[in-house]
Motif scaffolding. Structure first.
Motif: not given
Lengths: 81, 629
Positions: B337-359
């Motif tokens: 939804q953000h109008p200024e975002m250049l990156l879009r979901l279809d550019h991202i092969t793997s999308f992980v957003a959660n609260w677990e540790d990064k490793p």
């Protein structure tokens, strides 16, 4: 930095730069006493000293530092600042 | 002057680095990956080089330090570059055996089957020819003919190497150190050495593609770093060292990148954090309209420049992934939804957003895409996350980032993780291929023990009652925190002032210090005594920056102690769900509270203070009363 610490650090640098595990630093040691201490490796020695003691050595001084006593004196003077 | 490998960590004490055998070979091999994260000091290059040459049984460690025979050919002094080539080689997983051809003998050595070069049988041949050798130091009367002759000689030498050894050929470009005779319009004198150097560099690029060899573009590097960082005229005149010894480490790093690339060992996937990496601010707290991104502000443009660089990398075959501590839906909304975002979901092969540790999440990303962890580059503005990943997953490449987001992309570019030799159609199609893989692959949870890492942080939780000095920051926090916020109750300035004045209110602020410095006020807890002698927690909020570090548990210890001091026998907690705070749905039960009713989605929780408190591991707690009553 104490004199002894400087000598210890400098010994490590001499051993690494001149590739000699058994090298022991003496005050009166000169380039003539160390087989690999040549005019080219002298540049490496100076760069290593600058890096390890976080000091800058002027190009006028570089040529004069061809014995251990002169090096130690300069390091103690510059590192004390 | 020294070139800086500023994407690496620097330290006077690089762990495990000695030149003697007090570090066993096996430990050295094990630590090499950790070592790769550091820029070496000048004498450390020699130290590491000497230690590497003492490895008794190289074959035993070939899995970690793959043996590589590298021949260096030139016409001036190059000895001073060899220790750096070997030391940097180890950082990239090679145990390099160097052969240095005698001064100016390279053509004879290539042609003569009885030469020492033939006996050495190099796997990689680096042509490190100096500018004087290639273009001379005088004005040429027939520059085109001279350049033609030089190129013919080089092509013949490359072909000789390829035919004779099947080796990878790396040709160093001409260092642009010849002084201009004309100035900006040097092209008006085609025979000037400076002009000939530039012309030869152009020809080298065409020839490299035609002959299938790789370039080491020190001319480009000198443009970035300044010629003085690469070349010292005094050392050239004195000892014919064209590359200054101070630049040796950078030179070696650049020289080895095509070697890695030829062996398929360049990174393949750029993993990006979101908050304060791809945009300014915290999307979960600041909201879609509150993050800083895009045209109109210098800061917003800065974040956009990293997005643009990532997008361009993707177009030439680098995969993109996201690894963020965020609510999945909130994070995705920015991309959708953000109008200024250049990156879009279809550019991202793997999308992980959660609260677990990064490793854990990086493992997930690598599994999902089907590549090794050593193919990942992880970009995150937060030094805590960077160092956690470095210590848990040393094979992941993690650049240090400068303070200013405007410089992120440049640092990433200089690090050279994605060095490539040619762009194939497969490169351009790879993104689609891996996206399909990722869709098929089931994600799975994996356990990671980060206790020892947390221990190393020396975390100190400091707390005090609300005070006038902290009032402004407290008001700001209670009114902008949306994610880790149990009730999302907002307070006016006057209400906070009243809490400061009321000795019977529980009104606590917490700061966290660790080895990275002071994180500032990171938690607020507010509560009131009920007539029944229970302490009702009407607000508990925390900064997401310190999540997953056991800070909640340490806070609970303080809250319980203060509640007892006020005469309470139990803590009452409430969770009021909003669109943003799903991450704390289980906050109270995780801390050992028991369910105490629910209605309209709101849940209530109770903790009797005669029960033992959970241990707050790895955090020491410090009461600083300051100006509080």
């Amino acid at each position: 930095m104490q004199h002894d610490e400087i000598v210890e650090e400098l010994t490590g640098i001499f051993r690494d730069i001149f590739d000699d595990d058994d090298l022991v630093l003496r005050d009166d040691m000169t380039a003539a006493d160390v087989a690999r201490w040549t005019s080219l490796s002298h540049i490496n020695l100076i760069l290593a000293v600058e890096d390890a003691f976080d000091i800058k050595i002027g190009s006028g001084d570089i040529e004069k530092l061809t014995n251990v006593r002169a090096l130690l004196t300069l390091i103690e003077r510059k590192a004390a600042r | 002057m020294r070139t800086r490998l500023d994407w690496l960590l620097t330290s006077a004490d690089i762990p495990y680095l000695t030149s003697d055998e007090s570090l066993p070979d096996s430990a050295l091999a094990e630590q090499v990956r950790q070592l790769a994260q550091y820029e070496l000091g000048f004498s450390q290059i020699f130290k590491l080089d000497r230690r590497l040459r003492k490895i008794a049984d190289p074959a035993r460690y070939a899995g970690v330090l793959a043996p590589l025979r590298l021949a260096v050919l030139g016409a001036s002094t190059l000895d001073h570059l060899l220790p750096a080539l070997r030391a940097v080689g180890a950082r990239h997983g090679f145990l390099i055996d160097c052969y240095l051809a005698p001064y100016g003998q390279y053509l004879r050595e290539i042609a003569d089957p009885a030469s020492a070069l033939h006996a050495f049988a190099p796997e990689v041949v680096l042509f490190a020819l100096d500018a004087t050798h290639l273009v001379g130091e005088q004005i040429s009367d027939a520059p085109d003919a001279a350049l033609d002759a030089t190129m013919e000689r080089l092509r013949a030498a490359w072909r000789g190497v390829i035919a004779g050894f099947g080796a990878q050929v790396i040709q160093q470009t001409v260092l642009p150190r010849m002084l201009p005779l004309m100035g900006s319009n040097e092209h008006a004198l085609p025979g000037s050495p400076a002009r000939m150097a530039a012309a030869l560099n152009a020809r080298l690029r065409t020839a490299a593609t035609e002959e299938g060899i790789d370039l080491l573009a020190i001319d480009d590097a000198a443009v970035h770093d300044g010629l003085a960082a690469w070349h010292d005229p005094v050392l050239w005149l004195k000892g014919k060292q064209e590359i200054s010894p101070a630049a040796a480490q950078h030179y070696a790093d650049l020289a080895l990148r095509p070697v890695l690339a030829r062996r398929g060992r360049s990174a393949k996937c750029l993993v990006l954090d979101l908050d304060n990496t791809l945009w300014g601010g915290v999307i979960g707290d600041d909201g879609l309209g509150g993050i800083v991104l895009g045209q109109g502000s210098a800061e917003g443009e800065a974040y956009l420049s990293l997005q643009r660089y990532a997008l361009d990398l993707m177009k030439r075959g680098v995969l993109l992934a996201v690894c963020s501590k965020n609510d999945d839906a909130v994070a995705r909304a920015a991309f959708e939804q953000h109008p200024e975002m250049l990156l879009r979901l279809d550019h991202i092969t793997s999308f992980v957003a959660n609260w677990e540790d990064k490793p854990t999440n990086l493992r997930r990303i690598a599994d999902e895409i089907g590549i090794g962890l050593d193919s990942l580059v992880f970009v995150d503005d937060n030094p805590f996350e960077r160092n956690l990943v470095r210590s848990a997953l040393p094979m992941v490449r993690v650049p240090e980032l400068p303070e200013d987001a405007a410089l992120y992309a440049g640092t990433l570019a200089r690090a050279g993780y994605f060095e490539a030799l040619a762009v194939t159609r497969e490169d351009r199609e790879r993104t689609a291929l891996y996206a399909a893989n990722a869709a098929r692959e089931k994600t799975r949870a994996s356990g990671l023990d980060i206790t020892s890492y947390l221990e190393s942080l020396d975390m100190v939780l400091e707390w005090q009652r609300f005070d006038a000095a902290g009032q402004q920051r407290i008001v700001q926090l209670v009114n902008k925190t949306n994610q880790f916020n149990l009730t999302t109750r907002r307070y006016t300035d006057a209400e906070i002032a009243a809490l400061i004045a009321d000795p019977n209110a529980l009104a606590l602020q917490f700061r966290l210090r660790d080895t990275f410095g002071d994180n500032g006020v990171i938690a607020i807890v507010i509560g009131h005594l009920t007539p029944g002698g229970e302490l009702d927690l009407e607000t508990w909020l925390m900064s997401c920056r310190v999540l997953g570090r056991g800070v909640e548990t340490a806070c609970l210890g303080v809250v319980a102690g203060e509640a007892k001091r006020l005469g309470a026998t139990a803590l009452l907690g409430r969770y009021v769900p909003t669109e943003r705070n799903d991450m704390v749905r289980e906050h109270y039960p995780r801390l050992g509270f028991v369910a105490d009713g629910a209605d309209h989605g709101e849940t209530r929780w109770r903790f009797d203070l005669d029960r033992p408190l959970p241990d707050a591991l790895n955090i020491s707690v410090n009461d600083i009363r300051g100006s509080a009553t």
